[in-house]
Enzyme design. Structure first.
Site, PDB file in Angstrom:
ATOM      1  N   CYS A 121      38.493   0.369  64.529  1.00 12.60           N
ATOM      2  CA  CYS A 121      37.762   1.230  63.599  1.00 12.60           C
ATOM      3  C   CYS A 121      37.266   2.474  64.329  1.00 12.60           C
ATOM      4  O   CYS A 121      37.332   3.594  63.817  1.00 12.60           O
ATOM      5  CB  CYS A 121      36.572   0.490  62.999  1.00 12.60           C
ATOM      6  SG  CYS A 121      37.005  -0.981  62.057  1.00 12.60           S
ATOM      7  N   CYS A 193      36.453  -1.644  61.346  1.00 13.38           N
ATOM      8  CA  CYS A 193      35.596  -1.366  60.188  1.00 13.38           C
ATOM      9  C   CYS A 193      34.798  -0.092  60.436  1.00 13.38           C
ATOM     10  O   CYS A 193      34.558   0.700  59.521  1.00 13.38           O
ATOM     11  CB  CYS A 193      34.638  -2.528  59.946  1.00 13.38           C
ATOM     12  SG  CYS A 193      35.468  -4.075  59.542  1.00 13.38           S
ATOM     13  N   ASP A 587      17.182  19.864  96.279  1.00 18.11           N
ATOM     14  CA  ASP A 587      16.277  20.997  96.431  1.00 18.11           C
ATOM     15  C   ASP A 587      15.147  20.520  97.349  1.00 18.11           C
ATOM     16  O   ASP A 587      14.921  19.318  97.490  1.00 18.11           O
ATOM     17  CB  ASP A 587      15.742  21.381  95.046  1.00 18.11           C
ATOM     18  CG  ASP A 587      14.598  22.357  95.137  1.00 18.11           C
ATOM     19  OD1 ASP A 587      14.746  23.363  95.847  1.00 18.11           O
ATOM     20  OD2 ASP A 587      13.550  22.110  94.515  1.00 18.11           O
TER      21      ASP A 587
END
Length: 902
Positions: A121, A193, A587
């Site tokens: 599905c 589904c 950093d």
């Protein structure tokens, strides 16, 4: 006067370097001294200053000068929400703005899909969407029933996407208030589904996006409220053969499991009596009794499989329902015909096979519903954290209102033991705040006036007044919920293998079933019943659901484990990709270090000891609001020293502080201040040089014309930095640091933490090039940062990791957010990613092995050895348990949470 009024302007500037309310006061005073500057308002949270001024009397250069003289910096961005720059005071250039804009303009949408029953599905929805021009990516998570889609809004409109979803035959909703809703759907039996519902909704006019998560049975839909509404969307879901459920209903997961349990009891009560009847001497009464019982089971408890198969085939796809429907129809139909031999033909009956097959599949669906509910509990718990009520302060009186009614700027009172209903700042009182549910930190944090608080956290002691700063979807908890939903709604690359297999799975199984019958009946000359039984067993033992659930359930549980530790993954792909990292950059300021100055060294002279020097220095620095001065005062308070008053206090810009302490002249400042007042510093030269080489800011302290001490300050490392770097290196990752700070300071920090490579004095735009350099070497690279200047590098890296205490831009750009501001969580996130990836591979292996072994056994491969075929009803039970075993395997990941503590 009139001319001046006409020429006045309102201005917003970004001020970098503020760390506390004293900084706010300092910047405010500095701006107020300028000619014509009025109505100054400074925000520490946004790093902004707003004021009204006359451009003819003061220029931006003048404003910049007073900001820098005050010890801060100003960038060039105007009238834009600003954030603290953690590593450089350089202006935000066009490349940074471009990187941030690229991130913010990304058109990614998330939807809840209804109607999926298996992985096929989900594939149906994806294939349908990817064929559309302007659709960049589309991924359906079968387990969480969510669809994530990236679109080019200049090529494809949301209405067209929604129309396509409707055409595919599925339902969807989203959580937003502006045409975005999320709701539950019952009736799905496998992943196909979900694809059917998505198809249905995407073809609905006005529906822009739809995604179905089979595991949580939820649908996400975005739609144009002017073109359609939820009533029409619900109708489309019903037309696709599924039942939409109002999201307001409580405990939908529990209700789904209860409903499956009730159907199981009903079908078992009718099917089990058939078994003894099969072994008693046959009579007309027995046969008709079995027919009645089997018929009731077939078209009540078994009807869901017919409905799912019909809608799947109607949308030119196939799912698990097709296999089950074929199996129960074949056994029931053959038995029905042999019940009336005068009309059809004589033969044995299989009423027990069809009825027990339905019972066993229902049993599997019940267990699956229970397991899927447990897999999605993290998001449910988050939603339950939100406060329902708030004590609003109106005209000095308390009034209890719904938390959703509180607006920005409102004052709320929070008493001990109560949940804080909103994000805001404390304006009165002190309290101990338990933030465990958001940060994972078990120890309550003491907070007072000026400190921020987070909605849904708990006030353990003290009554406080909170001024609301964020409400609704802008709160931290809402942001976390959104990140969790995004993580569970996006499909990782490893899922492509399962999707490819699922795409051909059902047709292949049907073909194998037919071939099995033909071989046994025509080639090996077995009886019709024997060949027929083997063919049915092949149909019902095959399980596409196990493949569909293998990846998303592991992702759901893994992201939930991360959330419990304050690690937020923004997508499933990130949770997988982080497992492949080879290099990681950091950093410096605010990431490796605390981002605020602290006293590191105190060297006493003139027969004084360390505490005496600190006591005298703190007295002289106490009147100042400069961050360095306040760091000295803070250190004295930590050591419980009594801070005395001084007189004749004055600050000499560029030099330091001059005052009188206990009747003696006190100087605190740089060497220029000492030279100005003819203070001999020869005794301190060696110590001063040593501190300077370590990159520390050093002040001389002179009392009554004589140096009594040196005091050094620095932005110190976070407590966990060294251990975090060591752990990452132990995992085999190369580590490097990128900073705009000078090389001397960067080298000191880098060497102290043991980082592999140090890159200093780098402009913000050049951080991207450093990341690209490592990527060009074939390495998978992560970047860890917290400032606006880190945003381009976070976006360029394969994985961007944002520190939770950093700026909004950094957190928006990063792929992972570390809520607790703990660098050890970087290593924990990588370990969790690797563990989750191993679990996904394990699930896929067992799902594939199950089908690879189960299908041949059902076809009769062991018959020459055992002399028996696998009964179809037992094949059905095996199929049901395969899905349950995969979900259960994923749930075992929850135990890994305990290992992340270390």
């Amino acid at each position: 006067m009139m001319a001046e009024k006409v020429s006045r302007e309102d201005k917003i500037i970004n001020v970098q370097g503020m760390t506390c309310e004293h900084c706010v006061k300092h910047v405010t005073k500095a701006l107020e001294k300028l000619p014509s500057v009025e109505r100054v308002q400074v925000s520490l949270e946004n790093s902004q200053a707003t004021f009204n001024y006359n451009p003819s009397q003061v220029t931006l250069a003048d404003i910049r000068a007073v900001i820098e003289d005050a010890g801060y910096s100003m960038d060039n961005a105007e009238n834009v929400p600003a954030n603290k720059d953690s590593s450089s005071t350089a202006p935000v250039d066009k490349e940074i703005e471009s990187a941030v804009t690229t991130v913010s303009s990304k058109q990614q949408q998330l939807f809840k899909i209804s109607g999926m029953t298996c992985a096929n599905c989900a594939l149906t929805i994806e294939k349908g969407l990817k064929k559309m021009p302007g659709v960049k990516t589309a991924a359906v998570n079968f387990a969480s029933e969510k669809l994530s889609i990236d679109i080019d809004p200049s090529v494809v409109k949301e209405e067209e996407i929604l129309a396509k979803i409707k055409d595919l035959g599925y339902g969807a909703s989203t959580d937003g208030n502006e045409g975005k809703q999320q709701f539950k759907v019952s009736g799905m039996t496998c992943a196909n589904c979900a694809l059917t519902i998505e198809k249905k909704l995407k073809g609905t006019p006005g529906v822009q996006h739809a995604a179905v998560n089979f595991a949580t049975e939820t649908v996400t839909v975005e739609f144009d409220p002017a073109a359609t509404n939820m009533g029409e969307i619900y109708d489309q879901v019903r037309d696709a053969g599924y039942i939409p459920l109002d999201n307001k209903a409580d405990n939908q997961e529990d209700q789904t499991a209860i409903k499956q349990r009730n159907w199981l009891i009903f079908s078992a009560a009718l099917a089990l009596p058939i078994i003894p009847l099969m072994y008693l001497p046959m009579s007309k009464t027995q046969i008709y009794s079995m027919l009645i019982l089997a018929t009731i089971v077939q078209f009540t408890a078994g009807w869901t499989f017919y409905r799912g198969a019909y809608h799947s085939l109607k949308n030119h796809s196939s799912n698990m329902d097709v296999l089950v429907a074929l199996g129960i129809t074949a056994s029931y139909g053959y038995s029905l015909m042999t019940t009336f031999p005068n009309i059809f033909f004589t033969g044995p009956t299989f009423f027990d096979t069809s009825a027990l097959l339905i019972v066993f599949v229902r049993f599997g669906k019940y267990l699956e519903a229970k397991a899927k509910g447990r897999a999605g509990q993290v998001l449910k718990r988050l939603l339950e954290l939100q406060a329902d009520k708030a004590r609003l302060l109106i005209n000095g009186e308390e009034k209890e209102v719904a938390a959703s009614d509180v607006k920005i700027g409102d004052i709320v009172i929070v008493k001990p033991g109560e949940k804080i209903p909103v994000d805001g700042d404390i304006i009165e009182g002190q309290a101990s705040i338990d933030e465990a549910m958001v940060t994972g930190e078990s120890i309550p944090i003491d907070k007072g006036v000026g400190d921020p608080v987070i909605g849904a956290t708990i006030n353990r002691s003290g009554s406080i007044k909170v001024k609301t700063s964020k409400t609704g979807k802008d709160t931290m908890l809402s942001g976390i919920i959104k990140m969790v939903e995004d993580a569970q709604g996006v499909k990782p690359p490893i899922q492509r293998l399962a999707d490819t297999i699922s795409n051909y799975f059902v047709p292949t199984v049907v073909a194998i079933s037919v071939i099995t019958f033909l071989i046994w009946y025509f080639a090996l000359h077995s009886t019709f019943v024997f060949a027929f039984t083997a063919a049915i067993a092949v149909l019902v033992i095959a399980c596409p659901c196990a493949l569909g659930l293998a990846t998303p359930t592991a992702i759901m549980v893994g992201s939930g484990v991360g959330l419990n530790r304050g690690i937020l993954f923004k997508s499933a792909a990130v949770l997988e990709s982080i497992a492949h990292l080879q290099a990681i950059g950091f950093d410096k300021t605010g990431t490796l270090t605390k981002g605020a100055p602290e006293v590191t060294d105190i060297i006493p002279y003139a027969s004084l000891n360390r505490k005496e020097v600190l006591t005298i220095t703190a007295a002289g620095e106490n009147p100042s609001i400069h961050p360095l001065a306040q760091a000295v005062v803070s250190q004295a308070k930590k050591e419980n020293l009594q801070i005395q008053g001084v007189s004749n206090y004055r600050e000499e810009s560029g030099y330091g502080v001059v005052c009188t302490y206990e009747g003696k002249s006190l100087l605190i400042g740089n060497i220029k201040l000492m030279q100005k007042y003819d203070v001999d510093v020869q005794e301190t030269e060696q110590d001063f040089q040593s501190l300077a080489e370590a990159g520390k800011t050093t002040s001389f302290i002179a009392l009554d014309g004589r140096v009594i001490g040196l005091l050094a300050l620095a932005d110190v490392l976070k407590e966990s930095t060294k251990e975090a770097i060591a752990r990452l290196q132990k995992l085999g990752l190369k580590t490097f640091m990128i900073t705009g700070d000078n090389k001397k300071v960067a080298n000191v920090v880098g060497q102290e933490v043991g980082i592999d490579e140090i890159i200093a004095e780098i402009l913000p735009q050049d951080k991207i090039n450093i990341i690209k350099k490592y990527q060009a070497q074939g390495l998978k690279v992560a970047m860890v940062g917290d400032g606006i200047n880190d945003a381009p590098a976070l976006a360029q890296a394969d994985i961007g990791i944002a520190i939770g205490s950093g700026t909004d831009v950094a957190k928006e750009t990063g792929d992972i957010v570390l809520v607790r501001n703990d660098l050890l969580d970087v290593e924990r996130a990588i370990r969790l990613g690797r563990k989750t990836l191993r679990k996904i591979k394990q699930n896929l292996f067992w799902a594939l092995i199950y089908n690879a072994i189960g299908i041949p056994i059902a076809a009769g491969a062991l018959y020459p050895l055992t002399g028996k075929l696998l009964p179809p009803e037992w094949a059905g039970l095996a199929m049901a348990f395969s899905s349950v075993s995969v979900v259960t395997s994923s749930l075992l990941l929850r135990s890994y949470d305990r290992k992340l503590v270390n």
